[in-house]
Design an enzyme around this catalytic site. Structure first.
Site, PDB file in Angstrom:
ATOM      1  NE  ARG A  51      -1.567  -2.276   2.766  1.00 45.74           N
ATOM      2  CZ  ARG A  51      -1.652  -3.529   2.338  1.00 45.74           C
ATOM      3  NH1 ARG A  51      -2.696  -3.912   1.702  1.00 45.74           N
ATOM      4  NH2 ARG A  51      -0.688  -4.412   2.571  1.00 45.74           N
ATOM      5  CB  THR A  52       3.353   2.593   2.350  1.00 45.18           C
ATOM      6  OG1 THR A  52       2.569   2.103   3.430  1.00 45.18           O
ATOM      7  CG2 THR A  52       3.900   3.961   2.707  1.00 45.18           C
ATOM      8  CE  LYS A  80      27.310  -2.469  -5.573  1.00 46.42           C
ATOM      9  NZ  LYS A  80      27.304  -1.373  -6.558  1.00 46.42           N
ATOM     10  NE  ARG A 101       6.991   0.710   5.028  1.00 47.89           N
ATOM     11  CZ  ARG A 101       5.776   0.170   4.923  1.00 47.89           C
ATOM     12  NH1 ARG A 101       5.638  -1.082   4.567  1.00 47.89           N
ATOM     13  NH2 ARG A 101       4.705   0.889   5.170  1.00 47.89           N
ATOM     14  CG  HIS A 129       3.236   3.830   8.722  1.00 46.68           C
ATOM     15  ND1 HIS A 129       3.381   4.694   7.658  1.00 46.68           N
ATOM     16  CD2 HIS A 129       2.855   2.636   8.180  1.00 46.68           C
ATOM     17  CE1 HIS A 129       3.112   4.042   6.534  1.00 46.68           C
ATOM     18  NE2 HIS A 129       2.788   2.800   6.816  1.00 46.68           N
TER      19      HIS A 129
HETATM   20  N1   CP Z   1      -0.371   0.037   5.769  1.00 50.80           N
HETATM   21  C1   CP Z   1       0.848  -0.246   5.275  1.00 50.80           C
HETATM   22  O1   CP Z   1       1.857   0.344   5.664  1.00 50.80           O
HETATM   23  O2   CP Z   1       0.835  -1.230   4.324  1.00 50.80           O
HETATM   24  P1   CP Z   1       2.119  -1.714   3.524  1.00 50.80           P
HETATM   25  O3   CP Z   1       3.050  -2.374   4.507  1.00 50.80           O
HETATM   26  O4   CP Z   1       1.612  -2.679   2.470  1.00 50.80           O
HETATM   27  O5   CP Z   1       2.759  -0.508   2.912  1.00 50.80           O
END
Ligand code: CP
Length: 353
Positions: A51-52, A80, A101, A129
């Site tokens: 999703r993100t 590396k 991320r 998040h």
């Molecule tokens: N909600 C969320 O962070 O989903 P993903 O891990 O698929 O990005």
């Protein structure tokens, strides 16, 4: 140049403006289809995502911009031994904004210290998040019409659930909000989050007890990837399961949210219930990320510096999930409400605190 590392880096007013902009984008899609033409988003994902990453990608494409980056750090020079600091210094030459991320807590915060372009935290380990929180706030607002005077149940993995931590920090700033915490003892909410809202949090042992009182039920997955011991995960993974029978105990207007992915904590027989808002929530993620990218690229915001009120410390953090365990960064700490000194990257209490 501003970053978004934590959900409270945006003031309530700025959060409101981003939600308003997202609502305007929903109503006037074509008006925004070229506003980021010529701009590039770099998606740097050191940990898996559906999703993100895809919603950031779709968001930038719908704003008329372009996207580059990696979805698997093992295909980049990270394999590396390149540090986060060096990676973002390099990416700053190729892009206009970064969504990162990282599996280590504090990874995007480190990135923001070395980047020449805005860095958005797209999830860091079990810590935070913030763009999921913007998604959640937009979803609550669209489903229920307001963000104040709500009783929000948070169920599942509250210890490692970064979406829960960010959501509580953001929602704690609205009038009349209460949090009902439903988690196994081993996965309770960390103190540094609970201490922010001690009088607003109540713990219940069962979903059945909590359900009749809730306006929002926020379900979460028990996160296998954060457990050092597989047996602990197996024992805890199915602690709380929402199904159609339990939904009969809930208010007619309660909504069910989930950041997704789900495993078994929401039975598929809930999906057809009109109160199940988790797939509508996914689409809100794209619109709110459009609003955020546009805001960080175009507007002068009052966003507070994430490093405000931090001090340098000699003391190392002992949390093996902290970015400072693997990256040579300046050690920073802050004083928590209870007088304990915590690592600024992962919020872990420092040993000599
Ligand atoms: N909600 C969320 O962070 O989903 P993903 O891990 O698929 O990005």
């Amino acid at each position: 140049m501003r970053h978004l590392i934590d959900s409270t880096d945006l003031s309530v007013k700025e959060t409101q403006e981003i939600l308003n902009l997202a609502l305007d984008i929903i109503e006037n899609r074509t008006m925004y289809s070229h506003v980021c033409a010529g701009k590039k988003l770099a998606t740097l994902f050191y940990e898996p995502s559906t999703r993100t990453r895809l919603s950031f990608t779709a968001a930038m494409m719908e704003l008329g911009g372009n996207v580059l980056g990696f979805s698997d750090a093992s295909t980049s020079s990270v394999s590396k031994g390149e540090t986060v600091a060096d990676t973002v210094r390099v990416v700053s030459a190729f892009a206009d904004i970064i969504a990162m991320r990282h599996y280590k807590e504090g990874g995007p915060f480190v990135a923001s210290q070395y980047s020449r372009i805005p860095v958005i935290n797209a999830g860091d380990g079990g810590n935070a998040h913030p763009t999921q929180t913007l998604t959640d706030l937009l979803s609550i607002r669209r489903e229920l019409g307001h963000l104040d005077n709500l009783t929000i149940g948070l169920c599942g993995d509250l210890k490692y659930g970064r979406t829960v931590h960010s959501l509580i920090k953001a929602m704690n700033r609205y009038e009349g909000v209460k949090f009902v915490l439903i988690a196994p003892a081993e996965l309770r909410l960390p103190d540094h989050i609970k201490n922010l809202a001690p009088t607003k949090c109540v713990e219940t042992a069962t979903l059945e007890e909590a359900l009749p009182t809730l306006d929002v039920l926020y379900m979460t997955r028990v996160q296998q990837e954060r457990f050092a011991n597989k047996d602990d995960y197996e024992r805890l993974k199915d602690s709380f399961v929402l199904d159609a029978r339990k939904m009969q105990l809930a208010k007619e207007k309660m909504i069910v949210l989930h950041p997704l992915p789900r495993v078994k904590e929401i039975s598929p027989d809930v999906d057809s219930d009109s109160r199940a808002a988790y797939f509508r929530q996914v689409e809100n993620g794209k619109f709110v990320r459009m609003a955020l990218i546009y805001t960080l690229l175009h507007k002068t915001t009052e966003t507070r510096e994430h490093s405000e009120s931090l001090s340098v410390t000699e003391e190392p953090c002992t949390n093996r999930r902290c970015i400072t365990a693997t990256e040579p960064v300046e050690r920073l700490s802050y004083e928590d409400h209870d007088g304990k000194r915590r690592c600024a990257y992962c919020n872990h209490v420092l040993a000599n605190s």
